[in-house]
Design an enzyme around this catalytic site. Structure first.
Site, PDB file in Angstrom:
ATOM      1  N   CYS A  62       0.834  -1.206   0.000  1.00 33.87           N
ATOM      2  CA  CYS A  62       0.000   0.000   0.000  1.00 33.87           C
ATOM      3  C   CYS A  62       0.872   1.261   0.000  1.00 33.87           C
ATOM      4  O   CYS A  62       1.571   1.514  -0.971  1.00 33.87           O
ATOM      5  CB  CYS A  62      -0.978  -0.043   1.161  1.00 33.87           C
ATOM      6  N   HIS A 106      -3.868  -5.149  -0.220  1.00 33.75           N
ATOM      7  CA  HIS A 106      -3.558  -5.658   1.116  1.00 33.75           C
ATOM      8  C   HIS A 106      -3.570  -7.176   1.178  1.00 33.75           C
ATOM      9  O   HIS A 106      -4.613  -7.777   1.387  1.00 33.75           O
ATOM     10  CB  HIS A 106      -4.555  -5.082   2.129  1.00 33.75           C
ATOM     11  N   GLU A 108      -2.634  -8.915   3.483  1.00 34.13           N
ATOM     12  CA  GLU A 108      -3.003  -9.339   4.840  1.00 34.13           C
ATOM     13  C   GLU A 108      -4.518  -9.256   5.040  1.00 34.13           C
ATOM     14  O   GLU A 108      -5.024  -9.639   6.098  1.00 34.13           O
ATOM     15  CB  GLU A 108      -2.288  -8.465   5.870  1.00 34.13           C
TER      16      GLU A 108
END
Ligand SMILES: Nc1ncnc2c1ncn2[C@@H]1O[C@H](COP(=O)(O)OP(=O)(O)O)[C@@H](O)[C@H]1O
Ligand SMILES: Nc1ncnc2c1ncn2[C@@H]1O[C@H](COP(=O)(O)OP(=O)(O)O)[C@@H](O)[C@H]1O
Ligand SMILES: [Mg+2]
Ligand SMILES: [Mg+2]
Lengths: 1075, 380
Positions: free
Chosen positions: B268, B352, B354
């Site tokens: 990001c 992202h 994650e």
């Protein structure tokens, strides 16, 4: 990867007749698949026995076979058409099972037909509950504890092991057929027996119960490159234990955190990979323990399904269409999203509204059936509604159901404890009972304790009920109708004008007063678009729903537009046939250059595909909702006559509001429906009608019945599908049925007719333009009058009606069409008794048989009717002559009795079939045989025939018995019938009746020592021998004929089957040779 | 029912949306962005990348499952305001410890409900992410519009300094199975030392790294590259974070110094910094990507990943030097989603991996980072 170029012809299997668990959603998916494959340049060969579908319209495939879905028949078709591939995933469980059978029979290999979309191992793994469970264990996905049983003994042993209650889940059945919940060993004994029989492979899972856990579904897709998306997540309002098809369901999931949801999504991905679905859509069901979040997988369906149709409508993502394209090699990212145009299909739709689906049941038609909702599906249709909140969407869905509820309306007054007790058992009434319990002061915690329904949903219901009392209080101290903020809040919670009128004005019928107040205050809905992306991208498809927000996205055009009202939820008596007609109106008016606007609330249908019309409003079909759309769109006219009774009910309110109604005038509709007016018309025209009268009270009814003379036929007016209709033989029965009928439709009088015994029934479908009436087709019923036209088999053209009677019927039809000023479709039902042709009724609207007649004759009646409604004449259209029919087309009804053990499967004047099939051939016998086979009755060509008929029928059974005997059947008969047969020298073995204290007759059927049963009902006594015999035959799949006319037709068919093999022919070939 | 006080949300272009307040009262400026995820509000509220922003949820029912601290992406919420269509009156989830309203009140965040969030979203789609102002104190719409206009925008703003850690710390917690409370994955092979720049790091990044056998030293955003190198890392991780990457010259300079000296993985904002460090430029997207359904194509494998995204700026594809290749693209709008340095052991993604919230399709990137670090590791 672009599409495959090594395959050219694709065979698509449909799902056959509409049955519980497999309905119109497969017409939607199948039609989408056919369209998509043809658009990609493939030659499509379609097989489906259901003539009422859009998918079997000759324009949708290159070759359309309306033929039985059996290995033999499809093998012939494969031999004739030589397809390269077979797509089995858009025709429900039927197509999937048939594909496996074809593969096992070696047919696919012999003709080198490749299965696309799902391979045999995939289907096995997903459908064989044991293999599935093992595969899940392998990848570490939890399932409830269970064991697979092939015998009753095994089942009971597993039951003891996992502990009661247990869930019985047969393999390879659809809609949970044959399954259930057993709370004890004796219950398991009965259930397991049924389940083993229901399963085509005689296997059932006996499983640990996770009753009360939350139930979820994910609709997922995967392509050859292993790209995977979740199209839609669904949460069931009803916890585990109620089949998803019988559950109220909500999209998206409401009560899971992202972590829980992603765990589920990860599992779904592992599951689809492990099962090996390479391309297409699948439905995966999960249960989640609300106490600790534990998740287990319940099952996976490796095909498009009812839920995928719902998911497509809920999100705007057309799963079936995309599944078809993935099957021919495309990847998800190579397919465009139709709605946003700029973005690809490889994404997960997100929505900014709530979708609620509610099933519709028809238990009232099956007295004796248990209305408890369990793991075996019982609903016959469903509605879907969208709103910005669950409250709004739920209340819109409730009023879409057309069961007399205008939202979460109160039921009969009961005390709180009684209600809490009632809601423990899931039934169609439960939602309303929960509302009542809240009104009676129950807390959501108490309700949760009694139902396990998630507190979030209960909280939403509590808000609705609380607002209702706030509104009631407000009307005591002031005028809520002058309070803009309050009205707006009501509308934002989904309260209908009728609900508000009931609460504020004490009378739901004063809805127009509420409407006027609302309009004066500017409380009007806006229309928002279903855009797959929560407004992140622009939506180019006008697929709309109403809500009470600030910004309207309808953007109506200034084109000439026509609005078509659909038929709402499917129910017995009003099904897919009407949707077919509505779609045809949309297609044909679009061709004429009009903008078409569809309004409907049924997620299963083709009509609610955003591709079908120019604009789609997914809205309840009520006066309020329709008027709102009319105001926004200002169409030049509204078509009511194609959607069955649902839109017709709105004729008067819409007309009163000044809405232009196209086609036959509401007054003419009323003239035909109003017995008194209609009687006078027939009298004027000199057309005979069974002697009849109307009554508004029981006393009056008695008087009328005696004047006419028993037996009489009693029913309420304005009801479709013969609801609450009965043949009544004396005063006492009249009392009983009259009371029931008056309660079904209290606003409408009772109709009483002389019952015509032993009469032939004939249906005529015609179109008229006001000057001319042209007959589309004449169907002779196989069953005598007294069996509802929807349940009776019928043949086009008539094979036993004299030319003289036919000409009389033609003459009457023309006279009636002209006198009523019909503009569009009409249907006339005749009965011929003792050489007199009577008119039973005239329906100045689309009838159930329109698609059947259109397929048989090649004349698109609904399209012609639509053209007439916008002002064309029959002469202009060029349809001026009754079409000739080549060969015979037989329609057979399909009945849901196996779902309702304990219900007498004898036919009567009340319609109970859910669907129909068509069989065609150049000879009547073959056509009838095909129809029977397609309906699931495999006519035997040898073996034992069991005959047991009532005294009226004894003389006429002789010819049938003689024919059976001469064809080599052994005859078995109950004592009275046997004696009668022996008298003419027919050898018949006697089998004792149950009332003689013997189970022999039932055992003979159970063990399939009988191949055919002919049994005509004797009177109406509750537990008769005949009833038991019929129920047993149905349950064990022994071909059963309950009328002599049907038995005679069956004999004819058996003879045909013995003489010559069945042959297949596509509609296209048929109509080409004919021309 | 509780009487709710009115709240106004005004935009710099003069649009005003009326709703009612929940959580804290008062007033606050922020850039207004919408998030299209259906679930995951706990993660969104606590994601430091939302610093300076007022978040509008497009899904109408929010708050249904309450708040569970195990879902947090940092120690506290960061959004400037939270706008929803309907706040749930009922909290239903076994893990929930507090309801959304109390949570916002405790953290002094103003929530606004009863807003036509779809109309607001369309407005942002058409006019771009705008400066906005929420007020429960000021009832005059014109005043609130003026306040929105007077507030600071995102361009050129260093919000990282607001959210970054004050001092280095070590992170040793992996993802846990919330059903059992046990760690999800057992790392095998050597433990690697990762230094993670905290520009506003989401905890799930740390947990995912930890699951890949990493010991992580989290360092403040301004930590000089030389200091990082003295920590002797196996790899450096560049985290997500709020605001305009172009305002973070110090961070860009540090990344440039580290490039080629140690394996590097950016996510990001970390990805944008990498783009800037190699000489590329970044620009502001009209309304950004905030959601969990964005299709991203991995150009090496051809696979499509459904990704979680939250960014208002992007790396300009045509600004990139030949030393880096674009590895991932967004299939909705063609924007750059991933980079790989052709010489240095460094790669980054705009989205992202994650998740939290969102799908786990891109978790393989953490494995790739581990592989890269192992590859570059000096034989011991
Ligand atoms: N172990 C179980 N405990 C409780 N209910 C169950 C269990 N397994 C299935 N059910 C219920 O039975 C329904 C039907 O089962 P399912 O396997 O989905 O059959 P079908 O193939 O007919 O859809 C489910 O929707 C669920 O509500
Ligand atoms: N007078 C009658 N005598 C014998 N049978 C009748 C008579 N009237 C109706 N029926 C039978 O009842 C069935 C249902 O009646 P119908 O008027 O068609 O009801 P619906 O409007 O539900 O279609 C008919 O199909 C016919 O078989
Ligand atoms: Mg199921
Ligand atoms: Mg199933």
């Amino acid at each position: 990867m672009p599409k495959r170029t090594d395959i050219h012809t694709i065979l698509v299997l449909g799902s056959g007749p509409i049955v519980i668990g497999q309905a119109a959603e497969f017409d939607y998916s199948g039609a989408q698949a056919c369209k998509a494959l043809r658009a990609d340049g493939y030659r499509v060969v379609l097989v489906n026995s259901n003539p009422a579908t859009i998918m079997t319209d000759p324009e949708l495939a290159d070759q359309t076979y309306i033929e039985p879905l059996t290995v033999d028949v499809v093998t012939q078709i494969i031999d004739q058409e030589r397809p390269d591939a077979l797509l089995p995933t858009v025709g429900g469980q039927t197509a999937l099972n048939l594909a496996v059978d074809l593969a096992e029979a070696g047919v696919l290999e012999k003709y080198s037909v490749e299965l696309i979309g799902a391979s045999v191992p995939v289907v096995r793994l997903a459908e064989d509950r044991l293999l599935f469970r093992e595969a899940m264990q392998e990848i570490g996905v939890a399932t409830p504890k269970s064991g697979l049983a092939s015998t009753l003994e095994e089942a009971l042993a597993i039951g003891d092991e996992v502990g009661y209650p247990v869930i019985v889940r047969p393999s390879f059945t659809l809609g949970g057929r044959g399954g259930g919940i057993a709370y004890s060993k004796p219950e398991l004994e009965a259930l397991a027996d049924r389940a083993l029989r229901a399963s085509p492979v005689h296997q059932t899972l006996i499983e640990e119960s996770v009753l009360g856990w939350k139930e979820f579904e994910l609709e997922v897709m995967r392509d050859k490159a292993d790209n995977f998306v979740v199209v839609c997540s669904i949460e069931n309002f009803d916890p585990m234990g109620v089949h998803t098809g019988d559950s109220i369901t909500v999209a998206p999931i409401q009560t899971l955190t992202d972590r829980e949801y992603q765990t589920m999504r990860d599992m779904a991905r592992r599951i689809i990979r492990r099962v090996g679905v390479e391309t297409g859509g699948s439905n995966i069901q999960f249960a989640v323990n609300p106490k600790d979040g534990r998740q287990v997988v319940i099952e996976m369906n490796p095909r498009v399904s009812r839920s995928s149709a719902l998911a497509s409508k809920a999100t705007g993502f057309p799963i079936a269409k995309i599944a078809a394209r993935l099957a021919v090699g495309y990847h998800l990212d190579e397919i465009r999203n139709d709605i946003t145009r700029e973005t690809p299909a490889s994404f997960e739709p997100t929505i900014d509204y709530v979708v609620t689906k509610i099933p519709r049941w028809d238990f009232a038609k099956f007295p004796g059936a248990d209305p408890t909702l369990t793991t075996s599906m019982k609903s016959v249709g469903e509605v879907m509604a969208m709103g910005r909140t669950f409250k709004e969407s739920l209340q819109k869905a409730l009023r879409s159901l057309e069961i007399g509820a205008d939202g979460l309306t109160p039921g009969p007054l009961r005390d709180c404890d009684a209600l809490l007790k009632l809601i423990e058992t899931p039934t169609p009434e439960r939602m309303f009972q929960i509302g009542d319990a809240l009104r009676a002061g129950a807390s959501t915690a108490e309700i949760h304790a009694h139902t396990s329904i998630d507190p979030w949903f209960l909280g939403q219901l509590a808000e609705i009920v609380a607002f209702e009392s706030e509104l009631a209080r407000a009307s005591q101290v002031g005028d809520p109708l002058a309070d803009r903020a309050l009205l707006r809040r009501a509308k934002r919670m989904g309260f209908s004008d009728r609900q508000i009128a009931r609460i504020v004005l004490g009378d739901a019928r004063r809805e127009m007063d509420v409407r006027a107040a609302r309009l004066a205050l500017g409380v009007t809905p806006v229309y928002e678009r279903v855009d797959t992306c929560a407004a992140e991208f622009e939506a180019y498809t006008p697929y709309l729903y109403s809500t009470y927000e600030t910004h309207d996205e309808a953007e109506p055009t200034t084109r000439q537009k026509i609005m078509i009202l659909g038929s709402g939820p499917n129910r017995i008596g009003q099904g897919i046939e009407f949707d077919y007609c509505c779609c045809h109106a949309a297609f044909s008016l679009r061709d004429l250059g009009y903008e078409t606007i569809m309004v409907n609330c049924n997620p299963e249908t083709v009509s609610t595909d955003y591709d079908t019309s120019d604009r789609l409003y997914f809205e309840p079909i009520t006066a309020e909702d329709v008027l709102n759309i009319v105001e926004r769109e200002k169409p030049m006219g509204v078509i009511l006559q194609l959607g069955g009774q649902t839109p017709l009910k709105l004729a008067l309110p819409l007309q009163a509001a000044g809405v232009p109604i196209l086609g036959t005038s509401p007054d003419a509709i009323d003239l035909a429906e109003d017995r008194e007016r209609f009687g006078r018309l027939l009298e004027r025209l000199g057309i005979p009608q069974p002697p009849n009268g109307t009554a508004r009270s029981l006393a009056e009814a008695r008087h009328v019945a005696r004047a006419i003379g028993y037996p009489v036929l009693v029913r309420p007016s304005y009801v479709l599908g013969g609801r609450a209709m009965a043949i009544v033989y004396d005063d006492a029965e009249l009392e009983q049925f009259g009371r029931e009928a008056l309660s079904v439709a209290p606003d409408h009088p009772l109709l009483i007719d002389r019952f015509l015994d032993d009469a032939y029934e004939v249906d005529v479908d015609a179109v008229a333009d006001g000057e001319r009436v042209v007959i589309g087709g004449i169907l002779e019923h196989i069953e005598a009058a007294g069996i509802h036209s929807g349940d009776s088999a019928a043949v086009l053209p008539p094979y036993k009606v004299s030319a003289y009677h036919l000409s009389i019927m033609r003459e009457y039809t023309e006279a009636l069409g002209l006198a009523l000023g019909v503009r569009g479709l009409m249907n006339v039902q005749f009965a011929i008794q003792d050489d007199i042709v009577y008119v039973l009724e005239v329906n100045p609207r689309a009838s159930r048989t329109v698609p059947f007649v259109s397929k048989a004759t090649g004349v698109p009646l609904a399209k012609i009717a639509s053209h007439i409604m916008v002002g064309k004449t029959l002469a202009e259209i060029g349809f001026v002559e009754e079409p000739a029919v080549d060969g015979f087309f037989v329609k057979e009804a399909v009945l849901p009795f196996e779902r309702f053990p304990g219900v007498d499967p004898a036919l009567g004047p009340e319609m109970r079939s859910t669907g129909e099939v068509m069989g065609h051939a150049s000879r009547f016998g073959h056509a009838f045989a095909k129809a029977e086979i397609a309906a699931g009755d495999h006519l035997p060509t040898s073996g034992k025939a069991l005959i047991s008929v009532n005294d009226y029928d004894k003389s006429n059974i002789l010819k049938i018995a003689r024919d059976l005997h001469s064809m080599g059947f052994d005859l078995l008969a109950t004592a009275g019938t046997a004696e009668w047969l022996r008298r003419v020298g027919l050898p018949a073995d006697v089998i004792p009746k149950v009332s003689d204290g013997s189970q022999a007759i039932l055992d003979a059927m159970r063990t399939h020592q009988v191949d055919l049963v002919i049994n005509t009902p004797l009177g109406r006594s509750a537990i008769s021998d005949g009833r038991l015999m019929r129920m047993t035959a149905r349950q064990h799949g022994v071909p059963l004929f309950t009328t002599l006319s049907a038995a005679a037709a069956a004999v004819n068919a058996i003879r045909a089957l013995k003489s010559k093999q069945l042959r297949v022919r596509s509609l296209q070939t048929h109509h080409a040779t004919e021309a | 029912m509780l009487e709710r006080i009115p709240a106004l949300l005004a935009l710099e272009d003069g649009a005003v949306f009326e709703g009612v307040a929940f959580g804290a009262v008062g007033e606050r400026p922020g850039e207004v962005v919408f998030n299209t995820g259906l679930m995951g509000y706990s993660e969104i509220l606590t994601d430091p990348s939302y610093k300076g922003q007022i978040v509008v949820m497009t899904y109408p029912h929010i708050g249904n499952y309450g708040i569970s601290p195990s879902d947090f992406e940092s120690w506290e919420p960061h959004v400037e305001g939270f706008v929803v269509r309907e706040l749930s009156g009922v909290t239903s989830n076994w893990r929930s410890q507090v309801d959304l309203e109390d949570f916002l009140r405790q953290h002094n965040i103003i929530g606004v409900s009863e807003i036509d969030t779809r109309a607001l979203t369309r407005h942002i789609r058409l006019h771009g992410a705008l400066r906005g102002y929420i007020s429960t104190a000021d009832t005059n719409p014109d005043d609130v519009v003026d306040k929105a206009r007077a507030s600071q925008g995102m361009l050129g703003r260093d919000l990282v300094q607001v959210v970054t850690a004050n001092a280095p710390f070590t992170w040793e917690e992996g993802t846990q199975d919330w059903e059992t409370g046990r760690p999800m994955r057992q790392p095998d092979g050597p433990t690697l030392h990762v230094v993670a720049y905290d520009y506003g790091i989401k905890h799930n990044l740390l947990r995912e790294l930890c699951d890949r056998g990493c010991r992580i030293t989290v360092v403040p955003a301004t930590t000089p590259a030389s200091e990082v190198l003295t920590l002797n890392p196996d790899g450096v991780f560049l985290s997500n974070g709020p605001g305009d990457p172009a305002a973070l010259e110090y961070a860009v300079a540090n990344v440039r110094r580290l490039l080629g000296r140690t394996p590097m993985f950016g996510v990001c904002l970390g990805h944008q910094l990498m783009g800037l460090a190699v000489g590329g430029s970044t620009y502001k997207l009209k309304f950004g990507h905030h959601g969990v359904n964005h299709p991203v194509k991995n150009l090496a494998t051809g696979q499509v990943e459904i990704t979680s995204q939250n960014h208002g700026f992007a790396v300009a594809a045509d600004s990139l030097p030949p030393s880096v290749e674009v590895t991932h693209v967004n299939l909705n709008d063609g924007t750059v989603e991933g980079l790989r340095h052709r010489e240095a052991a460094a790669f980054s993604v705009q989205y992202h991996p994650e998740a939290a919230p969102g799908p786990h399709d891109a978790q393989y990137l953490f494995d790739e980072f581990r592989a890269l670090m192992l590859d570059k590791r000096e034989p011991a």
